[in-house]
Write a protein that holds these residues in place. Structure first.
Motif, mmCIF file in Angstrom:
data_model
loop_
_atom_site.group_PDB
_atom_site.id
_atom_site.type_symbol
_atom_site.label_atom_id
_atom_site.label_comp_id
_atom_site.label_asym_id
_atom_site.label_seq_id
_atom_site.Cartn_x
_atom_site.Cartn_y
_atom_site.Cartn_z
ATOM 1 N N PHE A 1 -10.858 -0.963 6.427
ATOM 2 C CA PHE A 1 -10.192 -0.644 7.678
ATOM 3 C C PHE A 1 -9.031 0.295 7.399
ATOM 4 N N SER A 2 -9.012 1.422 7.993
ATOM 5 C CA SER A 2 -7.869 2.322 8.086
ATOM 6 C C SER A 2 -7.246 2.682 6.729
ATOM 7 N N ASN A 3 -6.014 3.125 6.781
ATOM 8 C CA ASN A 3 -5.320 3.587 5.573
ATOM 9 C C ASN A 3 -5.125 2.476 4.551
ATOM 10 N N ASN A 4 -4.772 1.299 5.008
ATOM 11 C CA ASN A 4 -4.531 0.190 4.090
ATOM 12 C C ASN A 4 -5.795 -0.121 3.280
ATOM 13 N N GLY A 5 -6.928 -0.095 3.938
ATOM 14 C CA GLY A 5 -8.189 -0.309 3.243
ATOM 15 C C GLY A 5 -8.492 0.801 2.255
ATOM 16 N N SER B 1 -7.097 1.713 -5.295
ATOM 17 C CA SER B 1 -6.612 0.823 -6.342
ATOM 18 C C SER B 1 -7.785 0.164 -7.068
ATOM 19 N N LEU B 2 -8.801 -0.231 -6.314
ATOM 20 C CA LEU B 2 -9.998 -0.829 -6.905
ATOM 21 C C LEU B 2 -10.669 0.146 -7.866
ATOM 22 N N VAL C 1 -5.138 -6.384 -5.626
ATOM 23 C CA VAL C 1 -6.543 -5.986 -5.712
ATOM 24 C C VAL C 1 -7.201 -6.628 -6.935
ATOM 25 N N GLU C 2 -6.468 -6.724 -8.018
ATOM 26 C CA GLU C 2 -7.008 -7.375 -9.223
ATOM 27 C C GLU C 2 -7.331 -8.846 -8.939
ATOM 28 N N GLN C 3 -6.472 -9.523 -8.184
ATOM 29 C CA GLN C 3 -6.745 -10.911 -7.790
ATOM 30 C C GLN C 3 -7.997 -10.985 -6.923
ATOM 31 N N ALA C 4 -8.143 -10.041 -6.001
ATOM 32 C CA ALA C 4 -9.334 -10.011 -5.155
ATOM 33 C C ALA C 4 -10.583 -9.753 -5.987
ATOM 34 N N SER D 1 0.811 -1.210 0.000
ATOM 35 C CA SER D 1 0.000 0.000 0.000
ATOM 36 C C SER D 1 0.842 1.256 0.000
ATOM 37 N N LEU D 2 1.935 1.235 0.706
ATOM 38 C CA LEU D 2 2.709 2.445 0.909
ATOM 39 C C LEU D 2 3.778 2.693 -0.141
ATOM 40 N N VAL D 3 4.321 1.630 -0.712
ATOM 41 C CA VAL D 3 5.472 1.793 -1.590
ATOM 42 C C VAL D 3 5.226 1.247 -2.989
#
Length: 85
Positions: free
Chosen positions: A67-71, A77-78, A43-46, A32-34
């Motif tokens: 959830f939070s920043n990661n979400g 990305s989605l 995300v494409e796999q999901a 997510s960060l880098v």
């Protein structure tokens, strides 16, 4: 801190008790960060898994619980992946 599957399963259970199908997804923090390319791939796999699950449903509805920043990064990305040509 990154959520764990154990934590997500509690929310999945609540949704499933209400008749929803759930797909859980946790992206690694570094993706997510880098490494945006890596996050897009995850995300494409999901998205593919979700499409397969929902292909068998009549009148499917999709709820996204973040959830939070990661979400939030994963959701960005989605959106990016669904709007590209």
């Amino acid at each position: 801190a990154i959520a764990t599957d154990r934590q997500l399963s509690k929310y999945s259970k609540l949704y499933e008790e209400r008749g929803c199908t759930t797909v859980r997804f946790i992206a690694p923090a570094m993706a997510s960060l880098v490494f945006h390319t890596t996050l897009h791939q995850l995300v494409e796999q999901a998205m593919q898994t979700t499409s397969q699950v929902y292909a068998t449903k009549t009148n499917p509805k999709l709820y996204i619980h973040l959830f939070s920043n990661n979400g939030a990064f994963s959701f960005c990305s989605l959106i990016y992946l669904t709007q590209r040509p």
